[in-house]
Write an enzyme that holds these catalytic residues in place. Structure first.
Site, PDB file in Angstrom:
ATOM      1  N   GLN A 136       0.830  -1.202   0.000  1.00 34.35           N
ATOM      2  CA  GLN A 136       0.000   0.000   0.000  1.00 34.35           C
ATOM      3  C   GLN A 136       0.866   1.254   0.000  1.00 34.35           C
ATOM      4  OE1 GLN A 136      -3.347  -0.528   3.079  1.00 34.35           O
ATOM      5  NE2 GLN A 136      -1.884  -2.143   3.587  1.00 34.35           N
ATOM      6  N   ASP A 139       6.177   4.897  -1.377  1.00 36.20           N
ATOM      7  CA  ASP A 139       7.542   5.418  -1.250  1.00 36.20           C
ATOM      8  C   ASP A 139       8.558   4.709  -2.140  1.00 36.20           C
ATOM      9  OD1 ASP A 139       7.940   2.954   0.148  1.00 36.20           O
ATOM     10  OD2 ASP A 139       7.413   3.931   2.041  1.00 36.20           O
ATOM     11  N   HIS A 155      -1.464   1.363  -4.306  1.00 39.02           N
ATOM     12  CA  HIS A 155      -1.930   2.745  -4.244  1.00 39.02           C
ATOM     13  C   HIS A 155      -1.040   3.707  -5.032  1.00 39.02           C
ATOM     14  CE1 HIS A 155      -4.035   1.591  -0.217  1.00 39.02           C
ATOM     15  NE2 HIS A 155      -4.708   1.199  -1.276  1.00 39.02           N
ATOM     16  N   CYS A 238       0.254  18.077 -22.873  1.00 35.81           N
ATOM     17  CA  CYS A 238      -1.024  18.738 -23.151  1.00 35.81           C
ATOM     18  C   CYS A 238      -0.819  20.193 -23.570  1.00 35.81           C
ATOM     19  CB  CYS A 238      -1.934  18.671 -21.932  1.00 35.81           C
ATOM     20  SG  CYS A 238      -2.553  17.004 -21.568  1.00 35.81           S
TER      21      CYS A 238
END
Length: 400
Positions: A136, A139, A155, A238
């Site tokens: 999870q 780092d 995550h 973009c």
């Protein structure tokens, strides 16, 4: 900021766990139980491999803050709450605040290193006990500590930013340099904070005394800081090629004279490549995590309260498959009684283990004991090689 619409789960301490087996209350007892757990053949012809699920507590020994530990952010900073995904997308001022705080925290996070717990997971893999990791944590310590063991970052990860429009990723170090260029006064403040050691102490009380609050995931709060002055860049892809929007029109990406994202834009917003609170995990990541559970015969849970459902459901899936579950965590774990409800009385750890000790003390000692010659024989199976190859294939599309 407006009051959040979503509740952050399990911010209070969870009930104290029951040690399983009862002999695991001491370090030698815990090591013996975990040895039984790793060596006993899994039931119901499950694969002989072990998958590991880790949480924020594993990185505390590296100097990083966690959320729910005894000295976690929810304990020492009762007013803290993380930014929500919908806030980040909708609010330019919220993004300024987020990126300013992240700018201050990135240097400390970047120089932090994997600790003995991460290296012990590496060693368990080299010894043939661990074939994959689901973490999870954001780092990147797991892929750094053991690149040879497949790691799924459930995550996401802070080492990159991702565009919310075109989904292109960019290295966080490059993004950090852009933040420094766009915010020279903040950059001077950061270097002064580093020079005085204000960001180096691991004592949360000392940091608060210096007027700094360090939260998980590289978030540094300086009360009364001028967050509204902070600027952040637009997605470079973009900017040169505005993306199509959901309604079929072409997006607008505009910048100021220095290249900072301008609020007249409706696209090109960069976010950390992590799953924010209120953001959904991609379906392919969910499927990969489930496949990892389904391809293993044991689940070893390390340094997490599994307060987030995305983690807890994986442990529940393992339990439903009949997989033995081992948990090493200081403090209670969400709904952990479910995982140990049907164990035989007196079982030595082969059916399940619950240890309440720090991973950076238990895991290296476990590795040392497993390396002692003549005490144990590694589990063997004619299919063991193919199992490890299959699990590596499960993860390969998720590796960065």
């Amino acid at each position: 900021m407006k009051k959040p619409l979503m509740r952050i789960p399990y911010t209070e301490l969870l009930p104290a766990p029951a040690t399983i087996p009862h002999t695991a209350r001491t370090l030698p007892g815990a090591i013996a139980a975990l040895q039984e757990f790793l060596h006993a053949p899994p039931p119901r012809d499950l694969p002989p491999s072990t998958v590991v699920l880790t949480g924020a507590g594993l990185s505390v020994a590296s100097g990083l803050a966690d959320y729910r530990g005894a000295n976690g952010t929810y304990r020492v900073n009762k007013t803290y709450r993380p930014i929500y995904y919908h806030e980040f997308l909708a609010n330019h001022e919220a993004r300024k605040r987020y990126w300013a705080r992240s700018f201050l925290g990135w240097t400390t996070l970047r120089k932090a290193q994997p600790n003995a717990g991460h290296h012990a997971v590496r060693d368990l893999g080299r010894l043939g006990f661990v074939s994959g990791v689901i973490t999870q944590n954001v780092d990147s310590f797991h892929p750094r500590a053991h690149p040879e063991i497949p790691t799924l970052e459930l995550h996401g990860y802070l080492r990159s930013t991702v565009c919310t429009s075109c989904r292109s990723e960019f290295p966080r170090d490059v993004f950090q340099a852009e933040l420094a260029r766009l915010n020279p006064v903040w950059d001077v403040f950061l270097h002064e904070a580093i020079a005085t050691g204000a960001l180096d102490t691991e004592d949360p009380h000392e940091k608060r005394a210096r007027g700094i609050r360090v939260n998980p995931d590289g978030d540094v709060d300086v009360p009364n800081a001028p967050y509204t002055t902070f600027r952040y860049p637009a997605c470079p892809k973009c900017l040169t090629s505005p993306p199509p929007l959901a309604d079929g029109t072409r997006g607008t990406v505009e910048v100021d004279g220095d290249g900072a994202w301008h609020p007249t834009s409706n696209a090109g917003i960069l976010k950390p490549a992590v799953i924010m609170f209120g953001e959904s995990i991609a379906n392919e990541v969910k499927q990969t995590a489930e496949d990892a559970i389904d391809g293993a015969g044991r689940l070893l849970v390390l340094a997490t309260s599994m307060a987030t459902y995305s983690a807890w459901r994986l442990a529940k899936r393992a339990k439903d498959r009949g997989m033995p579950i081992g948990i090493v965590n200081i403090g209670g774990v969400r709904g952990e009684e479910v995982f140990f409800a049907d164990l035989e009385t007196g079982q030595p750890g082969s059916q399940g283990v619950r240890v309440e000790m720090s991973t950076d003390s238990v895991l290296p000692a476990l590795v040392e004991e497993l390396r002692r010659p003549g005490l144990w024989t590694l589990p063997s199976s004619p299919e063991a090689g193919s199992v490890q190859e299959n699990e590596a294939a499960v993860f390969k599309n998720m590796l960065q």
